[in-house]
Design a protein around this motif. Sequence first.
Motif, PDB file in Angstrom:
ATOM      1  N   ILE A 127      34.120  39.946  36.327  1.00  0.00           N
ATOM      2  CA  ILE A 127      34.620  40.003  37.703  1.00  0.00           C
ATOM      3  C   ILE A 127      34.413  38.659  38.387  1.00  0.00           C
ATOM      4  O   ILE A 127      35.319  38.141  39.050  1.00  0.00           O
ATOM      5  CB  ILE A 127      33.938  41.145  38.477  1.00  0.00           C
ATOM      6  N   ALA A 128      33.247  38.067  38.193  1.00  0.00           N
ATOM      7  CA  ALA A 128      32.961  36.760  38.796  1.00  0.00           C
ATOM      8  C   ALA A 128      33.917  35.696  38.257  1.00  0.00           C
ATOM      9  O   ALA A 128      34.411  34.851  39.012  1.00  0.00           O
ATOM     10  CB  ALA A 128      31.513  36.362  38.532  1.00  0.00           C
ATOM     11  N   LYS A 129      34.173  35.748  36.977  1.00  0.00           N
ATOM     12  CA  LYS A 129      35.063  34.765  36.354  1.00  0.00           C
ATOM     13  C   LYS A 129      36.478  34.879  36.929  1.00  0.00           C
ATOM     14  O   LYS A 129      37.097  33.876  37.301  1.00  0.00           O
ATOM     15  CB  LYS A 129      35.065  34.983  34.833  1.00  0.00           C
ATOM     16  N   MET A 130      36.992  36.099  37.002  1.00  0.00           N
ATOM     17  CA  MET A 130      38.343  36.300  37.541  1.00  0.00           C
ATOM     18  C   MET A 130      38.397  35.936  39.023  1.00  0.00           C
ATOM     19  O   MET A 130      39.364  35.312  39.469  1.00  0.00           O
ATOM     20  CB  MET A 130      38.786  37.746  37.323  1.00  0.00           C
ATOM     21  N   ALA A 131      37.384  36.334  39.779  1.00  0.00           N
ATOM     22  CA  ALA A 131      37.356  36.026  41.209  1.00  0.00           C
ATOM     23  C   ALA A 131      37.375  34.518  41.449  1.00  0.00           C
ATOM     24  O   ALA A 131      37.902  34.050  42.459  1.00  0.00           O
ATOM     25  CB  ALA A 131      36.130  36.657  41.860  1.00  0.00           C
ATOM     26  N   THR A 158      59.051  40.189  40.894  1.00  0.00           N
ATOM     27  CA  THR A 158      58.760  41.515  41.446  1.00  0.00           C
ATOM     28  C   THR A 158      57.275  41.670  41.742  1.00  0.00           C
ATOM     29  O   THR A 158      56.886  42.221  42.767  1.00  0.00           O
ATOM     30  CB  THR A 158      59.184  42.621  40.446  1.00  0.00           C
ATOM     31  N   VAL A 159      56.443  41.176  40.834  1.00  0.00           N
ATOM     32  CA  VAL A 159      55.012  41.429  40.906  1.00  0.00           C
ATOM     33  C   VAL A 159      54.271  40.463  41.840  1.00  0.00           C
ATOM     34  O   VAL A 159      53.349  40.882  42.554  1.00  0.00           O
ATOM     35  CB  VAL A 159      54.401  41.388  39.479  1.00  0.00           C
ATOM     36  N   ALA A 160      54.644  39.200  41.860  1.00  0.00           N
ATOM     37  CA  ALA A 160      53.920  38.206  42.667  1.00  0.00           C
ATOM     38  C   ALA A 160      53.801  38.598  44.138  1.00  0.00           C
ATOM     39  O   ALA A 160      52.700  38.497  44.711  1.00  0.00           O
ATOM     40  CB  ALA A 160      54.550  36.826  42.507  1.00  0.00           C
ATOM     41  N   PRO A 161      54.874  39.068  44.785  1.00  0.00           N
ATOM     42  CA  PRO A 161      54.723  39.464  46.188  1.00  0.00           C
ATOM     43  C   PRO A 161      53.751  40.626  46.389  1.00  0.00           C
ATOM     44  O   PRO A 161      53.045  40.689  47.392  1.00  0.00           O
ATOM     45  CB  PRO A 161      56.139  39.872  46.611  1.00  0.00           C
ATOM     46  N   ARG A 162      53.689  41.533  45.424  1.00  0.00           N
ATOM     47  CA  ARG A 162      52.742  42.654  45.511  1.00  0.00           C
ATOM     48  C   ARG A 162      51.308  42.141  45.483  1.00  0.00           C
ATOM     49  O   ARG A 162      50.458  42.617  46.235  1.00  0.00           O
ATOM     50  CB  ARG A 162      52.952  43.627  44.349  1.00  0.00           C
ATOM     51  N   LEU A 163      51.045  41.197  44.587  1.00  0.00           N
ATOM     52  CA  LEU A 163      49.697  40.630  44.502  1.00  0.00           C
ATOM     53  C   LEU A 163      49.334  39.884  45.779  1.00  0.00           C
ATOM     54  O   LEU A 163      48.194  39.943  46.232  1.00  0.00           O
ATOM     55  CB  LEU A 163      49.582  39.686  43.307  1.00  0.00           C
ATOM     56  N   ALA A 164      50.296  39.174  46.343  1.00  0.00           N
ATOM     57  CA  ALA A 164      50.051  38.401  47.559  1.00  0.00           C
ATOM     58  C   ALA A 164      49.681  39.314  48.735  1.00  0.00           C
ATOM     59  O   ALA A 164      48.889  38.928  49.594  1.00  0.00           O
ATOM     60  CB  ALA A 164      51.270  37.560  47.903  1.00  0.00           C
ATOM     61  N   GLU A 165      50.212  40.534  48.744  1.00  0.00           N
ATOM     62  CA  GLU A 165      49.941  41.490  49.819  1.00  0.00           C
ATOM     63  C   GLU A 165      48.648  42.274  49.608  1.00  0.00           C
ATOM     64  O   GLU A 165      48.124  42.867  50.549  1.00  0.00           O
ATOM     65  CB  GLU A 165      51.103  42.483  49.942  1.00  0.00           C
ATOM     66  N   ARG A 166      48.138  42.279  48.402  1.00  0.00           N
ATOM     67  CA  ARG A 166      46.963  43.085  48.067  1.00  0.00           C
ATOM     68  C   ARG A 166      45.706  42.414  48.584  1.00  0.00           C
ATOM     69  O   ARG A 166      45.539  41.203  48.464  1.00  0.00           O
ATOM     70  CB  ARG A 166      46.910  43.269  46.547  1.00  0.00           C
ATOM     71  N   SER A 167      44.810  43.205  49.134  1.00  0.00           N
ATOM     72  CA  SER A 167      43.536  42.654  49.594  1.00  0.00           C
ATOM     73  C   SER A 167      42.388  43.451  48.995  1.00  0.00           C
ATOM     74  O   SER A 167      42.557  44.591  48.583  1.00  0.00           O
ATOM     75  CB  SER A 167      43.455  42.694  51.126  1.00  0.00           C
ATOM     76  N   GLY A 168      41.232  42.810  48.933  1.00  0.00           N
ATOM     77  CA  GLY A 168      40.047  43.500  48.433  1.00  0.00           C
ATOM     78  C   GLY A 168      39.976  43.639  46.931  1.00  0.00           C
ATOM     79  O   GLY A 168      39.209  44.449  46.418  1.00  0.00           O
ATOM     80  N   HIS A 169      40.754  42.878  46.180  1.00  0.00           N
ATOM     81  CA  HIS A 169      40.728  42.953  44.723  1.00  0.00           C
ATOM     82  C   HIS A 169      40.284  41.611  44.174  1.00  0.00           C
ATOM     83  O   HIS A 169      40.656  40.570  44.699  1.00  0.00           O
ATOM     84  CB  HIS A 169      42.121  43.325  44.175  1.00  0.00           C
ATOM     85  N   PHE A 170      39.495  41.643  43.107  1.00  0.00           N
ATOM     86  CA  PHE A 170      38.942  40.403  42.547  1.00  0.00           C
ATOM     87  C   PHE A 170      39.950  39.580  41.758  1.00  0.00           C
ATOM     88  O   PHE A 170      39.711  38.425  41.458  1.00  0.00           O
ATOM     89  CB  PHE A 170      37.721  40.699  41.669  1.00  0.00           C
ATOM     90  N   MET A 171      41.092  40.161  41.414  1.00  0.00           N
ATOM     91  CA  MET A 171      42.096  39.458  40.602  1.00  0.00           C
ATOM     92  C   MET A 171      43.001  38.633  41.521  1.00  0.00           C
ATOM     93  O   MET A 171      43.834  39.189  42.231  1.00  0.00           O
ATOM     94  CB  MET A 171      42.913  40.492  39.824  1.00  0.00           C
ATOM     95  N   PRO A 172      42.867  37.307  41.521  1.00  0.00           N
ATOM     96  CA  PRO A 172      43.701  36.496  42.407  1.00  0.00           C
ATOM     97  C   PRO A 172      45.117  36.311  41.853  1.00  0.00           C
ATOM     98  O   PRO A 172      45.321  36.323  40.633  1.00  0.00           O
ATOM     99  CB  PRO A 172      42.968  35.156  42.454  1.00  0.00           C
ATOM    100  N   PRO A 173      46.101  36.145  42.749  1.00  0.00           N
ATOM    101  CA  PRO A 173      47.487  35.936  42.305  1.00  0.00           C
ATOM    102  C   PRO A 173      47.644  34.730  41.375  1.00  0.00           C
ATOM    103  O   PRO A 173      48.561  34.697  40.558  1.00  0.00           O
ATOM    104  CB  PRO A 173      48.243  35.711  43.623  1.00  0.00           C
TER     105      PRO A 173
END
Length: 175
Positions: A43-47, A112-127
């Motif tokens: 999680i730390a690595k991905m964050a 399709t997916v990039a905008p979804r990630l950009a809107e997501r908050s509180g997740h350790f996986m960055p766009p």
Amino acid sequence: MSPTCLVVMGVSGVGKTTAARLLSQRLGWPMAEADEFHPAANIAKMAAGTPLTDADRTPWLTAIRDWIGARGTAGEHTVVTCSALKRAYRDVLRQAPGTRVRFVHLRGTPETVAPRLAERSGHFMPPSLLESQFRDLEPLGADEDGVTVDVSDAPEEIVARALTRLGLAGTSSAV
């Protein structure tokens, strides 16, 4: 007949959790979120924006496989989210004892997916890691037990299509 585990797979942001929850509700099967199996170091690595290596993923995949196997041995059908980007990762999950592991590959495009990630908050996986996930993604092979469903439709339609293609459309609580 062995219990079944549906692994909802794909890159981050395709809607794995949403689809898995709907599948779980529709089938009456318990669900697990693979993100909860990650060691703190992953999680730390991905964050920090660093992609995971195969070595990083090994204990995570093993823990998911063990969860699937324990539930299958207990006679439970299950649903789990897991990116399962490479066939080798899916091979680990398929080793769950006493369980038929099937895959629901949620396929989307970077557009399709990039905008979804950009809107997501509180997740350790960055766009910023999305590109590495698409690069690692190996679609289901013709010999793999599963279906591929495009994610451009509403979640309910995606799940209905997956259940139909899996032969589970009329199923609730058993296969």
